[in-house]
Scaffold this motif. Sequence first.
Motif, short mmCIF file in Angstrom:
data_model
loop_
_atom_site.label_atom_id
_atom_site.label_comp_id
_atom_site.label_asym_id
_atom_site.label_seq_id
_atom_site.Cartn_x
_atom_site.Cartn_y
_atom_site.Cartn_z
N ALA A 31 -19.59 18.65 -6.40
CA ALA A 31 -20.98 18.96 -6.09
C ALA A 31 -21.81 17.70 -6.25
O ALA A 31 -21.46 16.81 -7.03
CB ALA A 31 -21.51 20.05 -7.01
N THR A 32 -22.90 17.63 -5.53
CA THR A 32 -23.83 16.52 -5.70
C THR A 32 -24.70 16.78 -6.92
O THR A 32 -24.78 17.91 -7.40
CB THR A 32 -24.73 16.34 -4.46
OG1 THR A 32 -25.56 17.50 -4.34
CG2 THR A 32 -23.91 16.13 -3.19
N LEU A 59 -15.20 13.11 -18.63
CA LEU A 59 -15.07 14.50 -18.19
C LEU A 59 -15.51 14.70 -16.75
O LEU A 59 -15.15 15.70 -16.12
CB LEU A 59 -15.88 15.42 -19.11
CG LEU A 59 -15.49 15.35 -20.59
CD1 LEU A 59 -16.44 16.18 -21.43
CD2 LEU A 59 -14.06 15.80 -20.78
N VAL A 60 -16.30 13.78 -16.24
CA VAL A 60 -16.80 13.84 -14.86
C VAL A 60 -16.64 12.46 -14.23
O VAL A 60 -16.81 11.44 -14.91
CB VAL A 60 -18.29 14.27 -14.83
CG1 VAL A 60 -18.91 14.09 -13.46
CG2 VAL A 60 -18.43 15.72 -15.27
N VAL A 61 -16.34 12.46 -12.96
CA VAL A 61 -16.27 11.23 -12.17
C VAL A 61 -17.27 11.37 -11.04
O VAL A 61 -17.38 12.44 -10.43
CB VAL A 61 -14.84 11.02 -11.59
CG1 VAL A 61 -14.79 9.81 -10.68
CG2 VAL A 61 -13.83 10.91 -12.72
N THR A 62 -18.03 10.30 -10.78
CA THR A 62 -18.98 10.34 -9.68
C THR A 62 -18.61 9.29 -8.65
O THR A 62 -17.99 8.28 -8.97
CB THR A 62 -20.43 10.10 -10.15
OG1 THR A 62 -20.54 8.79 -10.68
CG2 THR A 62 -20.84 11.13 -11.19
N GLU A 63 -19.03 9.57 -7.42
CA GLU A 63 -18.77 8.65 -6.31
C GLU A 63 -19.95 8.71 -5.37
O GLU A 63 -20.42 9.80 -5.02
CB GLU A 63 -17.49 9.06 -5.59
CG GLU A 63 -17.14 8.23 -4.40
CD GLU A 63 -15.92 8.74 -3.68
OE1 GLU A 63 -15.48 8.06 -2.74
OE2 GLU A 63 -15.41 9.83 -4.02
N LYS A 64 -20.45 7.55 -4.99
CA LYS A 64 -21.57 7.48 -4.04
C LYS A 64 -21.03 7.75 -2.65
O LYS A 64 -20.14 7.06 -2.16
CB LYS A 64 -22.21 6.09 -4.12
CG LYS A 64 -23.41 5.93 -3.26
CD LYS A 64 -24.63 6.32 -4.02
CE LYS A 64 -25.84 5.84 -3.20
NZ LYS A 64 -27.05 6.37 -3.65
N ILE A 65 -21.55 8.80 -2.00
CA ILE A 65 -21.17 9.15 -0.63
C ILE A 65 -22.46 9.23 0.16
O ILE A 65 -23.24 10.17 0.00
CB ILE A 65 -20.39 10.47 -0.57
CG1 ILE A 65 -19.10 10.36 -1.39
CG2 ILE A 65 -20.09 10.86 0.88
CD1 ILE A 65 -18.28 11.62 -1.46
N GLY A 66 -22.68 8.23 1.00
CA GLY A 66 -23.94 8.16 1.73
C GLY A 66 -25.08 7.96 0.75
O GLY A 66 -25.06 7.06 -0.06
N ARG A 67 -26.07 8.85 0.81
CA ARG A 67 -27.22 8.75 -0.09
C ARG A 67 -27.06 9.62 -1.34
O ARG A 67 -27.88 9.58 -2.24
CB ARG A 67 -28.48 9.16 0.66
CG ARG A 67 -28.80 8.21 1.79
CD ARG A 67 -30.04 8.63 2.51
NE ARG A 67 -31.16 8.67 1.57
CZ ARG A 67 -32.41 8.75 1.92
NH1 ARG A 67 -32.73 8.82 3.19
NH2 ARG A 67 -33.37 8.77 1.03
#
Length: 111
Positions: A31-32, A59-67
Motif C-alpha cells: 500500500a502507499t 518490519l516495513v520496506v518502502t520503494e519510490k514508485i512514481g510520485r
Amino acid sequence: MVHHEVLDRAFAALADPTRRDVLTRLGDGPATISQLADPAGITVTGMKKHVQVLEAAGLVVTEKIGRARQCRLGTERLDDAMAWITFYQRLWERRLDGLEAYFTLTKGTEK
C-alpha cells in the motif's frame, strides 16, 4: 542471544497501535503511504513518520514508485523478538513448574 538494539527497535515499533494496524494492513498486500494514512485518520506526513519507525526496525520496506512511496512487509519477521519472548516464557514456565512441584511435595508432608 538476541541483540538488544534489534529488540529495542522492534518493540518500540510495535508499541504504537497505529503501527500495528499498518503491519496488519500490509499483511493483505502493499500500500502507499496515502492508502495507509486515510483509514487511520492521520496526515500523510504523520503516517510517513510511523512508516519510518517500522522501516528502521526492518518490519516495513518502502520503494519510490512514481510520485508515491509503496510500502510492504519487510523481511524481518520478528524472529529476534519471538526468540527473546520464547526464552523468557520457558524460563518462567520452569520456575512455575518448580514452584508447583514444591507445593505438591509440601502439601503431601502436612499432617
